[in-house]
Design a protein around this motif. Structure first.
Motif, mmCIF file in Angstrom:
data_model
loop_
_atom_site.group_PDB
_atom_site.id
_atom_site.type_symbol
_atom_site.label_atom_id
_atom_site.label_comp_id
_atom_site.label_asym_id
_atom_site.label_seq_id
_atom_site.Cartn_x
_atom_site.Cartn_y
_atom_site.Cartn_z
ATOM 1 N N VAL A 29 0.849 -1.192 0.000
ATOM 2 C CA VAL A 29 0.000 0.000 0.000
ATOM 3 C C VAL A 29 0.885 1.242 0.000
ATOM 4 O O VAL A 29 1.842 1.347 0.768
ATOM 5 C CB VAL A 29 -0.917 0.005 1.238
ATOM 6 C CG1 VAL A 29 -1.682 1.308 1.347
ATOM 7 C CG2 VAL A 29 -1.864 -1.183 1.194
ATOM 8 N N GLN A 30 0.560 2.192 -0.867
ATOM 9 C CA GLN A 30 1.275 3.464 -0.969
ATOM 10 C C GLN A 30 0.328 4.600 -0.592
ATOM 11 O O GLN A 30 -0.872 4.499 -0.822
ATOM 12 C CB GLN A 30 1.773 3.686 -2.395
ATOM 13 C CG GLN A 30 2.829 2.718 -2.851
ATOM 14 C CD GLN A 30 4.110 2.873 -2.075
ATOM 15 O OE1 GLN A 30 4.613 1.916 -1.535
ATOM 16 N NE2 GLN A 30 4.645 4.056 -2.000
ATOM 17 N N ALA A 31 0.881 5.675 -0.061
ATOM 18 C CA ALA A 31 0.100 6.870 0.277
ATOM 19 C C ALA A 31 0.418 7.969 -0.728
ATOM 20 O O ALA A 31 1.572 8.151 -1.114
ATOM 21 C CB ALA A 31 0.429 7.338 1.681
ATOM 22 N N LEU A 32 -0.607 8.710 -1.135
ATOM 23 C CA LEU A 32 -0.457 9.753 -2.144
ATOM 24 C C LEU A 32 -1.137 11.013 -1.637
ATOM 25 O O LEU A 32 -2.313 10.989 -1.282
ATOM 26 C CB LEU A 32 -1.101 9.284 -3.449
ATOM 27 C CG LEU A 32 -0.960 10.120 -4.704
ATOM 28 C CD1 LEU A 32 0.501 10.388 -5.031
ATOM 29 C CD2 LEU A 32 -1.597 9.399 -5.876
ATOM 30 N N GLY A 33 -0.387 12.112 -1.582
ATOM 31 C CA GLY A 33 -0.931 13.371 -1.086
ATOM 32 C C GLY A 33 -0.492 13.642 0.342
ATOM 33 O O GLY A 33 0.331 12.934 0.905
ATOM 34 N N ASP A 72 -7.649 1.964 -5.748
ATOM 35 C CA ASP A 72 -7.836 3.091 -4.832
ATOM 36 C C ASP A 72 -8.485 2.545 -3.556
ATOM 37 O O ASP A 72 -9.580 2.011 -3.586
ATOM 38 C CB ASP A 72 -8.743 4.135 -5.504
ATOM 39 C CG ASP A 72 -8.861 5.420 -4.712
ATOM 40 O OD1 ASP A 72 -8.397 5.469 -3.563
ATOM 41 O OD2 ASP A 72 -9.437 6.371 -5.251
ATOM 42 N N LEU A 73 -7.772 2.676 -2.451
ATOM 43 C CA LEU A 73 -8.221 2.102 -1.179
ATOM 44 C C LEU A 73 -8.918 3.140 -0.299
ATOM 45 O O LEU A 73 -8.891 4.334 -0.587
ATOM 46 C CB LEU A 73 -7.013 1.533 -0.425
ATOM 47 C CG LEU A 73 -6.201 0.471 -1.157
ATOM 48 C CD1 LEU A 73 -4.927 0.170 -0.404
ATOM 49 C CD2 LEU A 73 -7.025 -0.788 -1.348
ATOM 50 N N ALA A 74 -9.507 2.672 0.787
ATOM 51 C CA ALA A 74 -10.077 3.571 1.794
ATOM 52 C C ALA A 74 -8.932 4.367 2.412
ATOM 53 O O ALA A 74 -7.805 3.878 2.454
ATOM 54 C CB ALA A 74 -10.815 2.752 2.852
ATOM 55 N N GLU A 135 -4.662 9.788 -0.028
ATOM 56 C CA GLU A 135 -5.308 8.660 -0.694
ATOM 57 C C GLU A 135 -4.327 7.491 -0.648
ATOM 58 O O GLU A 135 -3.125 7.670 -0.863
ATOM 59 C CB GLU A 135 -5.632 8.988 -2.160
ATOM 60 C CG GLU A 135 -6.859 9.810 -2.340
ATOM 61 C CD GLU A 135 -8.154 9.006 -2.191
ATOM 62 O OE1 GLU A 135 -8.129 7.759 -2.168
ATOM 63 O OE2 GLU A 135 -9.194 9.656 -2.099
ATOM 64 N N LYS A 136 -4.826 6.312 -0.381
ATOM 65 C CA LYS A 136 -3.987 5.110 -0.380
ATOM 66 C C LYS A 136 -4.328 4.282 -1.614
ATOM 67 O O LYS A 136 -5.480 4.228 -2.031
ATOM 68 C CB LYS A 136 -4.226 4.310 0.893
ATOM 69 C CG LYS A 136 -3.736 5.041 2.123
ATOM 70 C CD LYS A 136 -3.932 4.230 3.369
ATOM 71 C CE LYS A 136 -3.440 5.042 4.559
ATOM 72 N NZ LYS A 136 -3.664 4.326 5.811
ATOM 73 N N TYR A 137 -3.296 3.651 -2.181
ATOM 74 C CA TYR A 137 -3.483 2.862 -3.393
ATOM 75 C C TYR A 137 -2.506 1.696 -3.433
ATOM 76 O O TYR A 137 -1.508 1.683 -2.715
ATOM 77 C CB TYR A 137 -3.318 3.723 -4.643
ATOM 78 C CG TYR A 137 -1.889 4.152 -4.914
ATOM 79 C CD1 TYR A 137 -1.059 3.395 -5.745
ATOM 80 C CD2 TYR A 137 -1.355 5.305 -4.352
ATOM 81 C CE1 TYR A 137 0.250 3.780 -5.992
ATOM 82 C CE2 TYR A 137 -0.056 5.698 -4.604
ATOM 83 C CZ TYR A 137 0.741 4.931 -5.420
ATOM 84 O OH TYR A 137 2.036 5.304 -5.665
ATOM 85 N N ILE A 138 -2.818 0.723 -4.283
ATOM 86 C CA ILE A 138 -1.904 -0.382 -4.570
ATOM 87 C C ILE A 138 -1.738 -0.456 -6.089
ATOM 88 O O ILE A 138 -2.718 -0.695 -6.792
ATOM 89 C CB ILE A 138 -2.438 -1.733 -4.066
ATOM 90 C CG1 ILE A 138 -2.647 -1.715 -2.551
ATOM 91 C CG2 ILE A 138 -1.467 -2.863 -4.450
ATOM 92 C CD1 ILE A 138 -3.304 -2.974 -2.015
ATOM 93 N N PRO A 139 -0.511 -0.269 -6.595
ATOM 94 C CA PRO A 139 -0.288 -0.475 -8.026
ATOM 95 C C PRO A 139 0.023 -1.949 -8.290
ATOM 96 O O PRO A 139 0.539 -2.651 -7.419
ATOM 97 C CB PRO A 139 0.937 0.387 -8.311
ATOM 98 C CG PRO A 139 1.705 0.337 -7.034
ATOM 99 C CD PRO A 139 0.671 0.248 -5.930
ATOM 100 N N GLN A 140 -0.303 -2.405 -9.460
ATOM 101 C CA GLN A 140 0.073 -3.757 -9.873
ATOM 102 C C GLN A 140 0.545 -3.679 -11.313
ATOM 103 O O GLN A 140 -0.105 -3.054 -12.148
ATOM 104 C CB GLN A 140 -1.112 -4.708 -9.748
ATOM 105 C CG GLN A 140 -0.731 -6.158 -9.985
ATOM 106 C CD GLN A 140 -1.923 -7.081 -9.856
ATOM 107 O OE1 GLN A 140 -2.963 -6.833 -10.450
ATOM 108 N NE2 GLN A 140 -1.765 -8.148 -9.100
#
Length: 164
Positions: A29-33, A72-74, A135-140
């Protein structure tokens, strides 16, 4: 002293954000912003697709394309997470994760950019929002070969080169 601390922080993040794996480029999980603003932000990943096996002892595979998507995660915010790949003068369309927090990757299936072996860049963007927060996200992402024996993974290495 402030510059020294910034350099140490940058070095630390570059070391923990570098990975080399045989086939899959699935990451944590990565954080953005930022928590203090709703401003837009962009992370950039450098992904290198090289000729090699998808697993130890596997057949040697020559990559023809990068496939990718993002989740795009919670927490659920009005900001939209999007993804786009680049390689040299080639670029993919911009793809958005259509529903925030649903634990499903967007676009459905995988998007791809056909550029052969070498360095690709994956840009993951959080749109501006009136709501402050990260915003948290996971790239694949995967390096694929379109061979006569089927679609096969090749060797991949990746690292986060811009972390906003």
């Amino acid at each position: 002293m402030k510059l020294f601390n910034q350099l140490i922080t940058a070095l630390f993040f570059s070391l923990i954000s570098t990975s080399a794996v045989f086939a899959h480029g699935e990451t944590v999980v990565q954080a953005l912003g930022k928590t203090t603003t709703g401003a837009a932000a962009t992370d950039i990943w450098k992904i290198t697709c090289t000729k090699g096996p998808d697993k130890k002892g596997g057949p040697i595979v020559t990559p023809t394309r990068l496939t990718f998507h993002v989740m795009d995660l919670a927490p659920v915010h009005p900001a939209v997470i999007s993804v786009q790949a680049f390689k040299g003068t080639l670029k993919s369309p911009v793809y958005k994760d259509p529903k925030d927090g649903d634990k499903v990757y967007g676009p459905a299936g995988f998007a791809s950019l056909k550029g052969g072996q070498g360095d690709y860049y994956l840009k993951i963007t959080k749109s501006a929002s009136t709501v402050k927060g990260v915003e948290k996200y996971i790239p694949q992402f995967h390096c694929w070969s379109d061979s006569s024996t089927g679609k096969n993974h090749s060797t991949i290495s990746f690292r986060l080169i811009q972390n906003q």
